[in-house]
Design a protein around this motif. Structure first.
Motif, PDB file in Angstrom:
ATOM      1  N   PRO A 122       3.143  37.171  26.738  1.00  0.00           N
ATOM      2  CA  PRO A 122       2.050  37.086  25.760  1.00  0.00           C
ATOM      3  C   PRO A 122       2.428  36.283  24.511  1.00  0.00           C
ATOM      4  N   ALA A 178       2.180  32.744  25.501  1.00  0.00           N
ATOM      5  CA  ALA A 178       0.766  32.367  25.615  1.00  0.00           C
ATOM      6  C   ALA A 178       0.160  32.128  24.230  1.00  0.00           C
ATOM      7  N   TYR A 179       0.524  32.959  23.262  1.00  0.00           N
ATOM      8  CA  TYR A 179       0.036  32.785  21.898  1.00  0.00           C
ATOM      9  C   TYR A 179       0.472  31.431  21.335  1.00  0.00           C
ATOM     10  N   TYR A 182      -7.387  36.716  21.785  1.00  0.00           N
ATOM     11  CA  TYR A 182      -7.490  36.412  23.219  1.00  0.00           C
ATOM     12  C   TYR A 182      -6.283  36.927  23.986  1.00  0.00           C
ATOM     13  N   VAL A 183      -5.106  36.684  23.445  1.00  0.00           N
ATOM     14  CA  VAL A 183      -3.887  37.116  24.130  1.00  0.00           C
ATOM     15  C   VAL A 183      -3.829  38.648  24.197  1.00  0.00           C
ATOM     16  N   THR A 184      -4.182  39.314  23.109  1.00  0.00           N
ATOM     17  CA  THR A 184      -4.126  40.773  23.083  1.00  0.00           C
ATOM     18  C   THR A 184      -5.103  41.388  24.069  1.00  0.00           C
ATOM     19  N   VAL A 185      -6.338  40.912  24.070  1.00  0.00           N
ATOM     20  CA  VAL A 185      -7.343  41.457  24.984  1.00  0.00           C
ATOM     21  C   VAL A 185      -6.929  41.208  26.432  1.00  0.00           C
ATOM     22  N   THR A 186      -6.466  40.010  26.728  1.00  0.00           N
ATOM     23  CA  THR A 186      -6.026  39.681  28.091  1.00  0.00           C
ATOM     24  C   THR A 186      -4.844  40.559  28.502  1.00  0.00           C
ATOM     25  N   TYR A 187      -3.897  40.717  27.601  1.00  0.00           N
ATOM     26  CA  TYR A 187      -2.704  41.522  27.881  1.00  0.00           C
ATOM     27  C   TYR A 187      -3.081  42.979  28.169  1.00  0.00           C
ATOM     28  N   LEU A 235      -6.108  44.201  29.067  1.00  0.00           N
ATOM     29  CA  LEU A 235      -6.923  44.303  30.285  1.00  0.00           C
ATOM     30  C   LEU A 235      -6.073  44.177  31.543  1.00  0.00           C
ATOM     31  N   LEU A 236      -5.173  43.183  31.562  1.00  0.00           N
ATOM     32  CA  LEU A 236      -4.306  43.019  32.732  1.00  0.00           C
ATOM     33  C   LEU A 236      -3.395  44.226  32.919  1.00  0.00           C
TER      34      LEU A 236
END
Length: 126
Positions: A35, A38-39, A55-60, A62-63
């Motif tokens: 992450p 990605a940031y 975006y990175v936090t939400v994706t991290y 959720l995954l």
């Protein structure tokens, strides 16, 4: 056990399998570093730092949630839950204990019965 044998057994290399020492170190480190990487990739592409962080936090998250729930459903589907495993171990121990308590003539009679059943099944398949 050689690394090749471990890879065949679990389907993953030893350094990615969370049940090995290598995986217990590498997987958490990667889950923190990816992450962050990605940031930095998103911010280097010109995205605002706050937006990239969101975006990175939400994706991290959720995954992580989907992955965790997926492992749970996989263990339920394969009946590899703690209780089910303990129950199988207990049943196996009870059967082993009962077998050890049998007299020799009872063991021979049981083995003869198993052989007869196996022969009868073989005849039915032929």
């Amino acid at each position: 056990m050689a690394a090749g044998e471990e890879e065949k057994k679990g389907g993953l290399p030893f350094w990615l399998d969370p049940s090995t020492r290598g995986g217990a170190v590498v997987v958490p480190v990667l889950s923190v570093l990816l992450p962050i990487a990605a940031y930095f990739v998103l911010t280097s592409q010109g995205m605002d730092g706050l937006k990239a962080g969101n975006y990175v936090t939400v994706t991290y998250i959720l995954l992580g949630m989907v992955g965790w729930a997926g492992t749970y459903f996989f263990r339920v589907a394969t009946k590899n839950m703690t209780y089910a495993q303990q129950l199988r171990d207990y049943e196996q121990a009870v059967i082993q204990k009962r077998f050890e308590e049998l007299q020799e003539d009872e063991v021979e009679a049981l083995l003869d019965e198993i052989d007869e059943d196996a022969t009868a099944e073989k005849v039915n398949f032929d």
